[in-house]
Design an enzyme around this catalytic site. Structure first.
Site, mmCIF file in Angstrom:
data_model
loop_
_atom_site.group_PDB
_atom_site.id
_atom_site.type_symbol
_atom_site.label_atom_id
_atom_site.label_comp_id
_atom_site.label_asym_id
_atom_site.label_seq_id
_atom_site.Cartn_x
_atom_site.Cartn_y
_atom_site.Cartn_z
ATOM 1 C CB SER A 7 -121.328 15.015 65.916
ATOM 2 O OG SER A 7 -122.614 15.011 65.277
ATOM 3 C CG HIS A 32 -120.548 19.455 66.153
ATOM 4 N ND1 HIS A 32 -120.044 20.809 65.650
ATOM 5 C CD2 HIS A 32 -121.278 18.888 65.100
ATOM 6 C CE1 HIS A 32 -120.203 20.689 64.396
ATOM 7 N NE2 HIS A 32 -120.767 19.902 63.869
ATOM 8 C CG ASP A 34 -123.958 17.890 63.045
ATOM 9 O OD1 ASP A 34 -123.312 18.684 62.378
ATOM 10 O OD2 ASP A 34 -123.338 16.947 63.339
ATOM 11 C CG MET A 36 -128.286 17.853 58.852
ATOM 12 S SD MET A 36 -128.065 16.090 58.497
ATOM 13 C CE MET A 36 -126.203 16.069 59.006
ATOM 14 C CG HIS A 65 -122.366 22.191 61.160
ATOM 15 N ND1 HIS A 65 -122.092 21.005 60.906
ATOM 16 C CD2 HIS A 65 -122.533 23.085 60.145
ATOM 17 C CE1 HIS A 65 -121.636 21.206 59.755
ATOM 18 N NE2 HIS A 65 -121.960 22.346 59.062
ATOM 19 C CG MET A 67 -125.160 21.232 57.805
ATOM 20 S SD MET A 67 -124.561 19.504 57.950
ATOM 21 C CE MET A 67 -124.812 19.645 59.672
ATOM 22 C CG MET A 136 -118.600 20.670 55.949
ATOM 23 S SD MET A 136 -119.054 20.092 57.495
ATOM 24 C CE MET A 136 -119.416 18.460 57.278
ATOM 25 C CG ASP A 174 -118.457 18.384 61.207
ATOM 26 O OD1 ASP A 174 -118.566 17.142 61.439
ATOM 27 O OD2 ASP A 174 -119.503 19.057 60.860
HETATM 28 C C1 DX5 Z 1 -122.037 15.806 58.845
HETATM 29 C C2 DX5 Z 1 -122.153 16.599 60.190
HETATM 30 C C3 DX5 Z 1 -121.135 16.106 61.108
HETATM 31 C C4 DX5 Z 1 -121.257 14.612 61.486
HETATM 32 C C5 DX5 Z 1 -119.981 13.982 61.852
HETATM 33 O O1 DX5 Z 1 -122.901 16.415 57.843
HETATM 34 O O2 DX5 Z 1 -121.755 17.793 60.055
HETATM 35 O O3 DX5 Z 1 -120.960 16.738 62.325
HETATM 36 O O4 DX5 Z 1 -122.227 14.220 62.647
HETATM 37 O O5 DX5 Z 1 -120.004 12.551 61.945
HETATM 38 P P1 DX5 Z 1 -118.776 11.722 61.851
HETATM 39 O O6 DX5 Z 1 -117.681 12.127 62.786
HETATM 40 O O7 DX5 Z 1 -119.576 10.350 62.060
HETATM 41 O O8 DX5 Z 1 -118.564 11.680 60.580
HETATM 42 ZN ZN ZN Z 2 -121.462 19.088 61.988
#
Ligand code: DX5
Ligand code: ZN
Length: 215
Positions: A7, A32, A34, A36, A65, A67, A136, A174
């Site tokens: 990620s 990956h 993310d 947000m 991903h 969110m 998750m 994840d």
């Molecule tokens: C969290 C994200 C993850 C995050 C994982 O909301 O969706 O992808 O980057 O990070 P680690 O592996 O550090 O928990």
């Molecule tokens: Zn993620």
């Protein structure tokens, strides 16, 4: 052997190009990414513009991903930015089936993510329409959190559901994946491991990726 998806949330954004070069040389299978929005989750990360820079810096599969609320508003933008897969959150979609159809109509693979409190049973009627379920294993929004142990039961349950329906749907885990718990997660039935902090905060990220890949 699991698919390893570092990620980029934990990468050094001042030297993103360098981190992409490292990932390209590494045994990582996917990127990956993310996204947000500060509404669905209590944090803001980055959007299609950064995804476009990253997707142009690699030939590897870009697993995005989302969110975010109203993912349908941005599906096309992420396609244009080079996403290979879009994962939307079950909890953010009133019309999940329509969201999945939209993603597929743009020739991307489609995933559904569920938060730690959402039971896997609720995915029963959407499983056949998707390519991936993202379980998750932390509450979404931040990297570096601790793996929630109950996720292991959810992996096993979901694997059974997928096998019962004779489907080819990947299970992605994840949040909080470490070198210590990764084996247990794979043995439970996971196909894809996302790892942020474990990779990017380690002394040698390439070696860490290779270690995850060797499990
Ligand atoms: C969290 C994200 C993850 C995050 C994982 O909301 O969706 O992808 O980057 O990070 P680690 O592996 O550090 O928990
Ligand atoms: Zn993620």
């Amino acid at each position: 052997m699991a698919i390893i998806a570092p990620s980029l949330l934990s990468a050094d954004f001042l030297h993103l190009g360098k981190d992409c070069e490292m990932l390209n040389k590494s045994k990582a299978d996917w990127y990956h990414l993310d996204i947000m929005d500060g509404s669905f989750v209590p944090n803001i990360s980055f959007g299609p513009m950064i995804v476009e820079f990253i997707s142009k810096a690699t030939k590897k599969y870009c697993d995005v991903h989302l969110m975010i609320d109203h993912p349908e508003k941005y599906t096309e933008a992420f396609k244009k930015a080079g996403a290979n897969n879009l994962t939307v959150h079950f909890e953010a979609c009133n019309h999940l089936h329509r969201n999945i159809q939209q993603i597929k109509s743009l020739d991307m693979q489609a995933g559904v993510a569920i938060n730690p409190h959402t039971p896997v049973d609720l995915l029963k009627d959407i499983l056949k329409d998707i390519d991936l379920v993202c379980l998750m294993s932390v509450n979404p929004g931040f990297g570096g959190q601790t793996f929630i142990p109950h996720t292991i039961n959810k992996i096993k349950q979901l694997k059974e559901m997928i096998n019962e329906q004779l489907l080819d749907v990947k299970i992605e885990i994840d949040g909080g994946v470490t070198l210590e718990n990764a084996k247990l997660i794979i043995e439970a039935g996971a196909d894809v491991l996302v790892a942020g902090n474990t990779v990017f905060k380690s002394e040698n990220p390439m070696t860490t990726i290779a270690l995850l890949k060797s499990l």
